[in-house]
Scaffold this active site. Structure first.
Site, PDB file in Angstrom:
ATOM      1  N   CYS A  49     -10.392  -4.393   0.331  1.00  0.00           N
ATOM      2  CA  CYS A  49     -11.567  -3.627   0.151  1.00  0.00           C
ATOM      3  C   CYS A  49     -12.241  -3.772  -1.089  1.00  0.00           C
ATOM      4  CB  CYS A  49     -10.900  -2.140   0.166  1.00  0.00           C
ATOM      5  SG  CYS A  49     -10.386  -1.407  -1.423  1.00  0.00           S
TER       6      CYS A  49
ATOM      7  N   CYS B 241     -10.599  -2.983  -4.787  1.00  0.00           N
ATOM      8  CA  CYS B 241      -9.591  -4.203  -4.994  1.00  0.00           C
ATOM      9  C   CYS B 241     -10.346  -5.388  -5.464  1.00  0.00           C
ATOM     10  CB  CYS B 241      -8.852  -4.402  -3.894  1.00  0.00           C
ATOM     11  SG  CYS B 241      -7.566  -3.083  -3.462  1.00  0.00           S
TER      12      CYS B 241
ATOM     13  N   GLU C 283       0.478   5.334   0.621  1.00  0.00           N
ATOM     14  CA  GLU C 283      -0.134   6.255   1.062  1.00  0.00           C
ATOM     15  C   GLU C 283       0.178   7.658   0.642  1.00  0.00           C
ATOM     16  OE1 GLU C 283      -0.722   5.631   5.188  1.00  0.00           O
ATOM     17  OE2 GLU C 283      -2.168   3.776   4.971  1.00  0.00           O
TER      18      GLU C 283
ATOM     19  N   CYS D 119      -4.187   0.807  -2.570  1.00  0.00           N
ATOM     20  CA  CYS D 119      -4.048  -0.491  -1.754  1.00  0.00           C
ATOM     21  C   CYS D 119      -2.865  -1.124  -2.395  1.00  0.00           C
ATOM     22  CB  CYS D 119      -5.346  -1.073  -1.683  1.00  0.00           C
ATOM     23  SG  CYS D 119      -6.589  -0.510  -1.066  1.00  0.00           S
TER      24      CYS D 119
ATOM     25  N   GLU E 216      -3.123  -4.637  -2.894  1.00  0.00           N
ATOM     26  CA  GLU E 216      -3.567  -5.521  -4.116  1.00  0.00           C
ATOM     27  C   GLU E 216      -3.506  -4.729  -5.343  1.00  0.00           C
ATOM     28  OE1 GLU E 216      -4.890  -4.737  -1.181  1.00  0.00           O
ATOM     29  OE2 GLU E 216      -6.148  -6.193  -0.308  1.00  0.00           O
TER      30      GLU E 216
ATOM     31  N   ASN F  45       0.870  -1.148  -0.026  1.00  0.00           N
ATOM     32  CA  ASN F  45      -0.029   0.064   0.029  1.00  0.00           C
ATOM     33  C   ASN F  45       0.794   1.173   0.110  1.00  0.00           C
ATOM     34  OD1 ASN F  45       0.794  -0.618   2.652  1.00  0.00           O
ATOM     35  ND2 ASN F  45      -0.884   0.459   3.603  1.00  0.00           N
TER      36      ASN F  45
HETATM   37  N1  THU Z   1      -5.116  -1.219   2.257  1.00  0.00           N
HETATM   38  C1  THU Z   1      -4.706  -2.098   1.553  1.00  0.00           C
HETATM   39  O1  THU Z   1      -3.510  -1.882   1.023  1.00  0.00           O
HETATM   40  N2  THU Z   1      -5.277  -3.163   1.039  1.00  0.00           N
HETATM   41  C2  THU Z   1      -6.610  -3.657   1.690  1.00  0.00           C
HETATM   42  O2  THU Z   1      -7.172  -4.779   1.280  1.00  0.00           O
HETATM   43  C3  THU Z   1      -7.315  -2.823   2.598  1.00  0.00           C
HETATM   44  C4  THU Z   1      -6.835  -1.595   3.069  1.00  0.00           C
HETATM   45  C5  THU Z   1      -4.412  -0.247   2.939  1.00  0.00           C
HETATM   46  C6  THU Z   1      -5.145   1.183   2.370  1.00  0.00           C
HETATM   47  C7  THU Z   1      -4.489   2.262   3.311  1.00  0.00           C
HETATM   48  O3  THU Z   1      -3.177   2.405   3.129  1.00  0.00           O
HETATM   49  C8  THU Z   1      -4.325   1.197   4.802  1.00  0.00           C
HETATM   50  O4  THU Z   1      -4.330   0.126   4.195  1.00  0.00           O
HETATM   51  C9  THU Z   1      -5.411   1.462   5.625  1.00  0.00           C
HETATM   52  O5  THU Z   1      -6.646   1.509   5.246  1.00  0.00           O
END
Ligand code: THU
Length: 160
Positions: free
Chosen positions: A112, A115, A64, A73, A75, A62
Site C-alpha cells: 500500500c 508502506c 488486524e 500491514c 511490511e 499483517n
Molecule cells: N496488507 C498488508 O499487510 N500489506 C499490503 O501491502 C497490503 C495489505 C494487509 C492489510 C490488511 O490486514 C489486509 O492486508 C487486507 O487489506
C-alpha cells in the site's frame, strides 16, 4: 508544455530457482512470516521479510483490529520492528507475499502507499537503496530501489 514519461526497470522471475540464493532465502522467510498474520477480518494473510545489511532477517505479518484502521500491514510491522530493535542497521531487501487463507497470490503483492512511504523514509535515513521483492506464484518482481515503486517521493520539507 512538455509531455513527460517516467519509466522503471525491474526484474521478473517466473520461478524462484532463477533467483539468487540470498533472495530465495528471503522469499522463504516471507512465506513463513505469513504464519504470524492475524487477519480475522480480511482473511488476507501477508508476510514480509526484511534483510538488514548485517544479514539479520526480520519478519513481519499483517495485524488486524476490530477497529479496522488500528491494524498494520506486514511490511510496516517488519520495518518498525527492525527500526526499533536494530537502530542504525540499514535495510537491504524487503520481500512481501500475500494471499487469501493458505493460498498465495499468483501475481506479486502490491504494498500500500503508506508502506511505500515508510520504505522511502528508511531508505533516506540510511542513504542506501532498499531493494524490494514482490512475490507471486506466477511472477515475482524485484526492484532495486524505492523510487521504482513510489515515483515522485515526498522526502523533503524544504521549498526548492
Ligand atoms: N496488507 C498488508 O499487510 N500489506 C499490503 O501491502 C497490503 C495489505 C494487509 C492489510 C490488511 O490486514 C489486509 O492486508 C487486507 O487489506
Amino acid at each position: 508544455m512538455t509531455e513527460k514519461r517516467l519509466t522503471i526497470d525491474f526484474i521478473e522471475y517466473s520461478s524462484f530457482e532463477e533467483m539468487e540464493p540470498q533472495d530465495r532465502e528471503l522469499v522463504a522467510a516471507a512465506l513463513d512470516a505469513r504464519n504470524g498474520s492475524y487477519s480475522p477480518y480480511s482473511k488476507f494473510r501477508v508476510g514480509a521479510a526484511l534483510r538488514l545489511v548485517d544479514g539479520t532477517i526480520i519478519k513481519g505479518a499483517n495485524q488486524e483490529n476490530i477497529a479496522y484502521p488500528s491494524g498494520l500491514c506486514a511490511e510496516r510491522t517488519a520495518m518498525f520492528a527492525a527500526g526499533a530493535n536494530h537502530p542504525g542497521v540499514a535495510f537491504d531487501t524487503l520481500a512481501v507475499v500475500g494471499g487469501n487463507g493458505d493460498e498465495v497470490c499468483e501475481m506479486p503483492a502490491a504494498p500500500c502507499g503508506a508502506c511505500r512511504q515508510v520504505m522511502a523514509e528508511y531508505q533516506r535515513l540510511y542513504q542506501r537503496p532498499l531493494k524490494i521483492i514482490l512475490i507471486g506464484t506466477h511472477s515475482t518482481y524485484k526492484f532495486s530501489k524505492v523510487e521504482d515503486i513510489l515515483p515522485l517521493i515526498f522526502d523533503s520539507l524544504k521549498v526548492e
